[in-house]
Design a protein around this motif. Structure first.
Motif, mmCIF file in Angstrom:
data_model
loop_
_atom_site.group_PDB
_atom_site.id
_atom_site.type_symbol
_atom_site.label_atom_id
_atom_site.label_comp_id
_atom_site.label_asym_id
_atom_site.label_seq_id
_atom_site.Cartn_x
_atom_site.Cartn_y
_atom_site.Cartn_z
ATOM 1 N N ASP A 171 0.951 -1.342 0.119
ATOM 2 C CA ASP A 171 0.007 0.092 0.084
ATOM 3 C C ASP A 171 0.826 1.268 0.150
ATOM 4 O O ASP A 171 0.542 2.265 -0.613
ATOM 5 C CB ASP A 171 -0.966 -0.091 1.434
ATOM 6 N N HIS A 184 3.452 1.854 -1.223
ATOM 7 C CA HIS A 184 4.422 2.055 -2.581
ATOM 8 C C HIS A 184 3.501 2.112 -3.592
ATOM 9 O O HIS A 184 3.904 2.302 -4.904
ATOM 10 C CB HIS A 184 5.305 1.061 -2.965
ATOM 11 N N THR A 185 2.119 1.923 -3.876
ATOM 12 C CA THR A 185 1.071 1.914 -4.762
ATOM 13 C C THR A 185 -0.207 2.928 -4.497
ATOM 14 O O THR A 185 -1.075 2.800 -5.111
ATOM 15 C CB THR A 185 0.588 0.560 -4.976
ATOM 16 N N ASP A 186 0.190 3.628 -3.329
ATOM 17 C CA ASP A 186 -0.945 4.736 -3.050
ATOM 18 C C ASP A 186 -2.338 3.999 -2.697
ATOM 19 O O ASP A 186 -3.273 4.340 -3.064
ATOM 20 C CB ASP A 186 -1.331 5.621 -4.144
ATOM 21 N N ARG A 200 -3.310 1.001 -3.817
ATOM 22 C CA ARG A 200 -3.903 0.083 -5.115
ATOM 23 C C ARG A 200 -3.393 -1.412 -4.759
ATOM 24 O O ARG A 200 -2.809 -1.729 -5.750
ATOM 25 C CB ARG A 200 -3.257 0.803 -6.248
ATOM 26 N N ARG A 247 8.780 0.055 -5.222
ATOM 27 C CA ARG A 247 7.623 0.677 -5.829
ATOM 28 C C ARG A 247 7.316 -0.265 -6.980
ATOM 29 O O ARG A 247 6.157 -0.541 -7.459
ATOM 30 C CB ARG A 247 7.566 1.989 -6.393
#
Length: 408
Positions: free
Chosen positions: A108, A110-112, A114, A398
């Motif tokens: 979470d 590193h993917t905002d 998603r 990321r």
């Protein structure tokens, strides 16, 4: 229908298939076929799903359990998310346990946000079946002797026998072959048309389904005793994986050996056991065919490609294929625009190869990082440096998180 013509004392029996018509015949009622059918039905495109197994067997089959973010979006865009994904928690946290030392990877972060979801495949299949049937769709279970005809012509048809042995014929505009690696669909494409890519690793997976408590987070364990993994499959069930030689003897894995090896490799002497309900040995192999279509036949999911289990991309690739095909068929049927159908195979294969590379990379990272006997000391150190980089480089973290989420 069976027709008897009497000629004196001789009766000639002719078995005539009962004829019907639909727009799309979907062969196979796994995640791939049921997703295609649900998406088409939502778009008002007529289809019939044929499945050789019974409904009970289809809904019990244990497979994957991680739905990536990209696959989740397919269901949300179509308005199916509330029913299909209810109660499925996010899966943003992943534990790497290296030589017994835990390190928690937060996707979470590193993917905002998603990240994907945790949902047992059999639960998703049950929901896909009930959603389709409740909305007026049609699935014909226990369909035997399914055969595809004239797929390279203007009007293909599919024949099969129902549970009573009665022959049926379904005429269609298109056929979606969603019946897996061993299904009949891919065999209808002439071998000279296909380019087939295969690769097998020098390791295998021993998989175990047990009625035992799931881990707090999905867990990958790497140590000198070999790789092991622990994933939840519901509130009281777990799926375990153990590295083993390819083609290992299933009979040598007694329950006592399974739990001993799991506790050793997971570095958890207190790991609770439970009844083991399923065991299997699966080779870590890759398979891709190009193109994924021929005439009016379109291959979806495992019928066209197999990825190694590591990375959890098999089910997600099937959903991605289904989404591309449903959009293309809708454009062709509604608007008379078959441009997307012509691009179906190259569109899908771009993601297929991306996920093949990710699954291969991740497989080598965890297997080579654990087993020096198979990988050798040099590759073992390389693999462990990959793991370490996930926790020391934000760029590497990321990239890994986006590949997990299906957004890269």
């Amino acid at each position: 229908m069976v027709v008897l013509y009497g000629l004196g004392r001789v009766a000639i029996v002719v078995d005539v298939a009962r004829g019907e018509a639909t727009t799309v015949v979907v062969v196979g009622a796994g995640v791939a076929g049921l997703t295609v059918a649900n998406l088409l039905h939502r778009n008002g495109i007529g289809c019939v799903v044929l499945e050789r197994h019974s409904r009970a067997r289809v809904e019990r089959r244990q497979r994957a359990g991680v739905l990536d973010f990209a696959a989740e979006q397919v269901y949300l865009r179509s308005g199916l998310g509330d029913r299909l994904l209810s109660g499925a928690p996010r899966s943003g946290l992943l534990e790497f346990r290296v030589d017994g030392v835990p390190r928690l990877f937060d996707a979470d972060l590193h993917t905002d946000g998603r990240a994907g979801r945790l949902i047992p495949q059999q639960l998703l299949v049950r929901r896909l079946v009930s959603t389709l049937l409740d909305n007026g769709g049609e699935v014909r279970f226990s369909a035997a002797d399914v055969a595809l005809h004239d797929v390279d012509g203007a009007r293909p048809h599919v024949t099969y026998r129902d549970p009573d042995g009665v022959a049926h014929r379904l005429d269609a505009d298109y056929v979606a072959g969603c019946d897996g690696f061993h299904g009949v669909s891919r065999a209808r494409i002439p071998p000279e048309v296909l380019t087939t890519y295969r690769h097998s690793d020098d390791v295998g997976w021993f998989t175990v389904l047990a009625d035992s408590p799931p881990p707090r987070h999905p867990l990958l364990a790497i140590n000198r005793h070999g790789f092991a993994a622990h994933f939840g499959r519901g509130p009281g069930a777990s799926r375990f994986y153990l590295q083993c030689p390819p083609g290992d003897d299933l009979g040598s894995w007694t329950d006592e050996r399974v739990w001993r090896q799991l506790r050793l490799r997971l570095a958890d002497d207190g790991l609770p056991d439970g009844p083991i309900v399923d065991k299997a040995v699966v080779d870590a192999r890759s398979f891709v065919v190009d193109p994924m279509s021929h005439g009016r036949l379109f291959l979806v999911g495992d019928a066209a490609h197999i990825v190694p289990p590591m990375g959890g991309k098999g089910m997600n690739l099937a959903i991605a294929d289904a989404d591309v095909l449903a959009r293309a068929l809708t454009a062709a049927v509604r608007d008379g625009d078959d441009g997307r159908l012509r691009e179906y195979s190259p569109t899908c294969l771009r993601r297929v190869w991306n996920d093949q590379e990710f699954s291969r990379w991740m497989t080598e990272m965890v297997f080579h990082g654990a087993d020096e006997t198979t990988a050798g000391p040099f590759r073992r150190q390389l693999a462990r440096s990959r793991i370490d980089r996930l926790f020391t480089s934000s760029a590497a973290a990321r990239a890994f998180a986006e590949l997990m989420a299906g957004t890269a």
